[in-house]
Design a protein around this motif. Structure first.
Motif, mmCIF file in Angstrom:
data_model
loop_
_atom_site.group_PDB
_atom_site.id
_atom_site.type_symbol
_atom_site.label_atom_id
_atom_site.label_comp_id
_atom_site.label_asym_id
_atom_site.label_seq_id
_atom_site.Cartn_x
_atom_site.Cartn_y
_atom_site.Cartn_z
ATOM 1 N N MET A 270 0.742 -1.187 -0.029
ATOM 2 C CA MET A 270 -0.204 0.107 -0.083
ATOM 3 C C MET A 270 0.807 1.132 0.088
ATOM 4 N N LYS A 271 2.092 1.169 0.741
ATOM 5 C CA LYS A 271 2.616 2.373 0.743
ATOM 6 C C LYS A 271 3.397 2.631 -0.542
ATOM 7 N N ARG A 272 3.822 1.587 -1.237
ATOM 8 C CA ARG A 272 4.450 1.877 -2.610
ATOM 9 C C ARG A 272 3.419 2.354 -3.505
ATOM 10 N N LEU A 273 2.102 1.730 -3.495
ATOM 11 C CA LEU A 273 1.010 2.310 -4.487
ATOM 12 C C LEU A 273 0.425 3.635 -3.966
ATOM 13 N N LEU A 274 0.436 3.937 -2.751
ATOM 14 C CA LEU A 274 0.152 5.227 -2.452
ATOM 15 C C LEU A 274 1.135 6.434 -2.985
ATOM 16 N N ARG A 275 2.488 5.775 -2.944
ATOM 17 C CA ARG A 275 3.657 6.509 -3.457
ATOM 18 C C ARG A 275 3.209 7.044 -5.023
ATOM 19 N N GLN A 276 2.882 6.004 -5.953
ATOM 20 C CA GLN A 276 2.538 6.037 -7.109
ATOM 21 C C GLN A 276 1.675 6.904 -7.339
ATOM 22 N N VAL A 277 0.385 6.576 -6.636
ATOM 23 C CA VAL A 277 -0.640 7.800 -6.956
ATOM 24 C C VAL A 277 -0.510 9.098 -6.480
ATOM 25 N N GLY A 278 0.572 9.304 -5.718
ATOM 26 C CA GLY A 278 0.926 10.754 -5.610
ATOM 27 C C GLY A 278 1.810 11.224 -6.679
ATOM 28 N N GLU A 279 2.241 10.403 -7.371
ATOM 29 C CA GLU A 279 3.269 10.753 -8.651
ATOM 30 C C GLU A 279 2.391 10.928 -9.679
ATOM 31 N N GLY A 280 0.852 10.732 -9.672
ATOM 32 C CA GLY A 280 -0.031 10.903 -10.652
ATOM 33 C C GLY A 280 -0.381 9.661 -11.238
ATOM 34 N N LYS A 281 0.344 8.467 -11.201
ATOM 35 C CA LYS A 281 -0.155 7.260 -11.795
ATOM 36 C C LYS A 281 -1.364 6.643 -11.289
ATOM 37 N N LEU A 282 -2.514 6.719 -12.040
ATOM 38 C CA LEU A 282 -3.657 6.412 -11.575
ATOM 39 C C LEU A 282 -4.065 4.857 -11.854
ATOM 40 N N VAL A 283 -3.100 4.120 -11.888
ATOM 41 C CA VAL A 283 -3.462 2.722 -12.418
ATOM 42 C C VAL A 283 -2.895 1.649 -11.368
ATOM 43 N N VAL A 284 -3.941 0.822 -10.906
ATOM 44 C CA VAL A 284 -3.524 -0.318 -9.704
ATOM 45 C C VAL A 284 -3.860 -1.485 -10.544
ATOM 46 N N ARG A 285 -2.514 -2.157 -10.368
ATOM 47 C CA ARG A 285 -2.437 -3.516 -11.300
ATOM 48 C C ARG A 285 -2.090 -4.527 -10.297
ATOM 49 N N GLU A 286 -1.864 -4.355 -9.028
ATOM 50 C CA GLU A 286 -1.583 -5.182 -7.990
ATOM 51 C C GLU A 286 -2.716 -5.419 -7.167
ATOM 52 N N LYS A 287 -2.647 -6.658 -6.569
ATOM 53 C CA LYS A 287 -3.759 -7.276 -5.760
ATOM 54 C C LYS A 287 -2.874 -7.656 -4.350
ATOM 55 N N LEU A 288 -3.781 -7.810 -3.340
ATOM 56 C CA LEU A 288 -3.388 -8.466 -1.949
ATOM 57 C C LEU A 288 -3.272 -9.858 -2.216
ATOM 58 N N ARG A 289 -2.142 -10.545 -1.673
ATOM 59 C CA ARG A 289 -2.318 -11.994 -1.538
ATOM 60 C C ARG A 289 -3.547 -12.496 -0.874
ATOM 61 N N LYS A 290 -4.092 -13.764 -1.234
ATOM 62 C CA LYS A 290 -5.149 -14.268 -0.633
ATOM 63 C C LYS A 290 -4.921 -14.570 0.891
ATOM 64 N N GLY A 291 -5.567 -14.189 1.730
ATOM 65 C CA GLY A 291 -5.361 -14.239 3.214
ATOM 66 C C GLY A 291 -4.774 -13.263 4.087
ATOM 67 N N ASP A 292 -4.422 -12.250 3.110
ATOM 68 C CA ASP A 292 -3.635 -11.103 3.801
ATOM 69 C C ASP A 292 -4.657 -10.004 4.358
ATOM 70 N N GLU A 293 -4.180 -9.550 5.564
ATOM 71 C CA GLU A 293 -5.275 -8.739 6.206
ATOM 72 C C GLU A 293 -5.148 -7.167 5.231
ATOM 73 N N LEU A 294 -6.042 -6.499 6.045
ATOM 74 C CA LEU A 294 -6.196 -5.224 5.223
ATOM 75 C C LEU A 294 -6.822 -5.216 3.944
ATOM 76 N N GLN A 295 -7.614 -6.121 3.522
ATOM 77 C CA GLN A 295 -8.280 -6.271 2.534
ATOM 78 C C GLN A 295 -9.395 -5.030 2.126
ATOM 79 N N HIS A 296 -10.096 -5.023 3.222
ATOM 80 C CA HIS A 296 -11.166 -3.771 3.186
ATOM 81 C C HIS A 296 -10.509 -2.452 2.949
ATOM 82 N N PHE A 297 -9.439 -2.093 3.449
ATOM 83 C CA PHE A 297 -8.606 -1.084 3.101
ATOM 84 C C PHE A 297 -8.123 -1.131 1.992
ATOM 85 N N PHE A 298 -7.622 -2.223 1.139
ATOM 86 C CA PHE A 298 -7.065 -2.200 -0.076
ATOM 87 C C PHE A 298 -8.192 -2.048 -1.202
#
Length: 184
Positions: free
Chosen positions: A96-124
């Motif tokens: 999430m930290k890396r993706l937030l940095r990318q959004v801050g740079e203006g990149k509005l594409v999220v190509r990554e997903k969280l692993r199955k069983g990871d926490e913070l699914q709702h936040f993602f």
């Protein structure tokens, strides 16, 4: 023996004394036999107590070993569980930290997903929705810029002097930059 010598004149007294001495001797022998039996019994009990003490010490050592083994397994289990749970939380936070940095740079594409069983699914999911909303807003702005560019180009083709070629070029560059943010 000395009494027998002294009272040899009085055989009755000597006999009475001898009988009393024999009774006392018999009592002493009985007492000695009883004491010897008691001593044997006490030795036997002492041996039993020593065996029991040895068994108790052995059982305590075994119990101590079992407790140490169980505690070791518990510590290892807690350590492994800790590693698993921290990876299920730390991994998504790092991503999430890396993706937030990318959004801050203006990149509005999220190509990554969280692993199955990871926490913070709702936040993602909320983060993905936010990026999708920003992307939709950016596309709406691009559509507005496209409409303005088309109007300016149409005016320029009609020969209208209102459309400046430099302004049109700046608008086209702005539109390209906005589109790049969506395509990154």
């Amino acid at each position: 023996m000395n009494i027998a010598k002294e009272y040899k004149d009085d055989p009755e007294l000597a006999r009475t004394f001898g009988e009393a001495a024999q009774r006392d001797e018999a009592k002493l022998k009985e007492e000695q036999a009883r004491l010897e039996r008691d001593a044997a019994t006490l030795k036997q009990r002492a041996g039993e107590l020593e065996r029991q003490a040895s068994e108790v010490a052995h059982n305590q050592q075994m119990l101590l070993r079992v407790i140490v083994a169980l505690l070791s397994l518990l510590v290892i289990g807690v350590g492994i569980a800790g590693i698993i749970f921290t990876h299920k939380i730390a991994g998504p936070i790092f991503k999430m930290k890396r993706l937030l940095r990318q959004v801050g740079e203006g990149k509005l594409v999220v190509r990554e997903k969280l692993r199955k069983g990871d926490e913070l699914q709702h936040f993602f999911e909320a983060f993905e929705k936010m990026v999708d909303d920003l992307r939709a807003r950016q596309q709406a702005k691009i559509a507005r810029v496209d409409a303005i560019v088309e109007k300016l180009e149409a005016d320029a083709q009609k020969g209208s002097k209102e459309a400046e070629p430099e302004g049109l070029a700046q608008l086209k560059r702005l539109r390209s930059e906005m589109q790049e943010q969506l395509d990154m």
